[in-house]
Design a protein around this motif. Structure first.
Motif, PDB file in Angstrom:
ATOM      1  N   ALA A  24      22.177 -19.453 -53.618  1.00 25.88           N
ATOM      2  CA  ALA A  24      20.878 -19.018 -53.088  1.00 25.88           C
ATOM      3  C   ALA A  24      20.699 -17.510 -53.195  1.00 25.88           C
ATOM      4  N   PHE A  25      21.758 -16.781 -53.503  1.00 24.09           N
ATOM      5  CA  PHE A  25      21.695 -15.323 -53.600  1.00 24.09           C
ATOM      6  C   PHE A  25      21.566 -14.827 -55.035  1.00 24.09           C
ATOM      7  N   HIS A  26      21.689 -15.717 -56.010  1.00 25.34           N
ATOM      8  CA  HIS A  26      21.532 -15.355 -57.418  1.00 25.34           C
ATOM      9  C   HIS A  26      20.058 -15.405 -57.799  1.00 25.34           C
ATOM     10  N   VAL A  27      19.669 -14.624 -58.818  1.00 26.86           N
ATOM     11  CA  VAL A  27      18.285 -14.576 -59.299  1.00 26.86           C
ATOM     12  C   VAL A  27      18.275 -14.477 -60.816  1.00 26.86           C
ATOM     13  N   THR A  33      12.622  -2.303 -70.542  1.00 30.26           N
ATOM     14  CA  THR A  33      13.237  -1.293 -71.394  1.00 30.26           C
ATOM     15  C   THR A  33      12.148  -0.584 -72.194  1.00 30.26           C
ATOM     16  N   PRO A  34      12.417   0.643 -72.622  1.00 31.90           N
ATOM     17  CA  PRO A  34      11.443   1.326 -73.462  1.00 31.90           C
ATOM     18  C   PRO A  34      11.447   0.728 -74.865  1.00 31.90           C
ATOM     19  N   GLY A  35      10.386   0.958 -75.588  1.00 31.98           N
ATOM     20  CA  GLY A  35      10.326   0.489 -76.969  1.00 31.98           C
ATOM     21  C   GLY A  35       9.487  -0.756 -77.127  1.00 31.98           C
ATOM     22  N   GLN A  36       9.468  -1.245 -78.339  1.00 32.50           N
ATOM     23  CA  GLN A  36       8.589  -2.343 -78.699  1.00 32.50           C
ATOM     24  C   GLN A  36       8.982  -3.662 -78.037  1.00 32.50           C
ATOM     25  N   GLN A  37      10.267  -3.902 -77.839  1.00 33.79           N
ATOM     26  CA  GLN A  37      10.703  -5.156 -77.236  1.00 33.79           C
ATOM     27  C   GLN A  37      10.201  -5.282 -75.797  1.00 33.79           C
ATOM     28  N   GLY A  38      10.238  -4.190 -75.042  1.00 30.81           N
ATOM     29  CA  GLY A  38       9.704  -4.186 -73.694  1.00 30.81           C
ATOM     30  C   GLY A  38      10.645  -4.659 -72.609  1.00 30.81           C
ATOM     31  N   GLY A  39      11.697  -5.407 -72.962  1.00 28.81           N
ATOM     32  CA  GLY A  39      12.633  -5.865 -71.957  1.00 28.81           C
ATOM     33  C   GLY A  39      13.381  -7.098 -72.392  1.00 28.81           C
ATOM     34  N   PHE A  40      14.150  -7.639 -71.472  1.00 24.65           N
ATOM     35  CA  PHE A  40      14.946  -8.832 -71.765  1.00 24.65           C
ATOM     36  C   PHE A  40      15.280  -9.554 -70.468  1.00 24.65           C
ATOM     37  N   HIS A  41      15.590 -10.834 -70.587  1.00 23.21           N
ATOM     38  CA  HIS A  41      15.978 -11.643 -69.431  1.00 23.21           C
ATOM     39  C   HIS A  41      17.448 -11.439 -69.105  1.00 23.21           C
ATOM     40  N   GLU A  42      17.756 -11.435 -67.844  1.00 27.04           N
ATOM     41  CA  GLU A  42      19.139 -11.526 -67.337  1.00 27.04           C
ATOM     42  C   GLU A  42      19.142 -12.727 -66.405  1.00 27.04           C
ATOM     43  N   TYR A  43      19.983 -13.703 -66.712  1.00 30.21           N
ATOM     44  CA  TYR A  43      19.992 -14.943 -65.949  1.00 30.21           C
ATOM     45  C   TYR A  43      21.154 -15.002 -64.970  1.00 30.21           C
ATOM     46  N   ASN A  44      20.891 -15.619 -63.819  1.00 30.04           N
ATOM     47  CA  ASN A  44      21.922 -15.919 -62.832  1.00 30.04           C
ATOM     48  C   ASN A  44      22.685 -14.669 -62.381  1.00 30.04           C
ATOM     49  N   VAL A  45      21.953 -13.645 -61.999  1.00 31.41           N
ATOM     50  CA  VAL A  45      22.537 -12.367 -61.590  1.00 31.41           C
ATOM     51  C   VAL A  45      22.836 -12.422 -60.090  1.00 31.41           C
ATOM     52  N   ALA A  49      26.417  -4.106 -55.633  1.00 30.27           N
ATOM     53  CA  ALA A  49      25.991  -2.707 -55.722  1.00 30.27           C
ATOM     54  C   ALA A  49      26.279  -2.080 -57.081  1.00 30.27           C
ATOM     55  N   GLY A  50      27.082  -2.696 -57.901  1.00 29.35           N
ATOM     56  CA  GLY A  50      27.473  -2.087 -59.171  1.00 29.35           C
ATOM     57  C   GLY A  50      26.680  -2.612 -60.350  1.00 29.35           C
ATOM     58  N   PRO A  51      27.001  -2.135 -61.546  1.00 34.76           N
ATOM     59  CA  PRO A  51      26.340  -2.618 -62.762  1.00 34.76           C
ATOM     60  C   PRO A  51      26.552  -4.126 -62.934  1.00 34.76           C
ATOM     61  N   GLY A  52      25.523  -4.801 -63.402  1.00 35.62           N
ATOM     62  CA  GLY A  52      25.605  -6.236 -63.606  1.00 35.62           C
ATOM     63  C   GLY A  52      25.242  -7.049 -62.382  1.00 35.62           C
TER      64      GLY A  52
END
Length: 60
Positions: A24-27, A33-45, A49-52
């Protein structure tokens, strides 16, 4: 945030088009992101407090 335990599409999970969440705490997130792509999905994060990991910004 694109999905949490309350907004996750159960039919998408059943069909395999949306990954499940480990708790229930994952999202699922959209990372801008800058540029033409605009961003990306990150699943089940998971929360943390740290990276990732994700957390709500500190209120001041």
């Amino acid at each position: 945030m694109t999905a949490d335990v309350d907004t996750l599409d159960p039919e998408g999970v059943r069909l395999g088009t949306v990954p499940p969440l480990d708790s229930a705490f994952h999202v699922h997130l959209w990372v801008f992101t800058p540029g033409q792509q605009g961003g990306f999905h990150e699943y089940n994060v998971g929360p943390g407090a740290g990276p990732g990991y994700w957390h709500w910004p500190t209120r001041t």
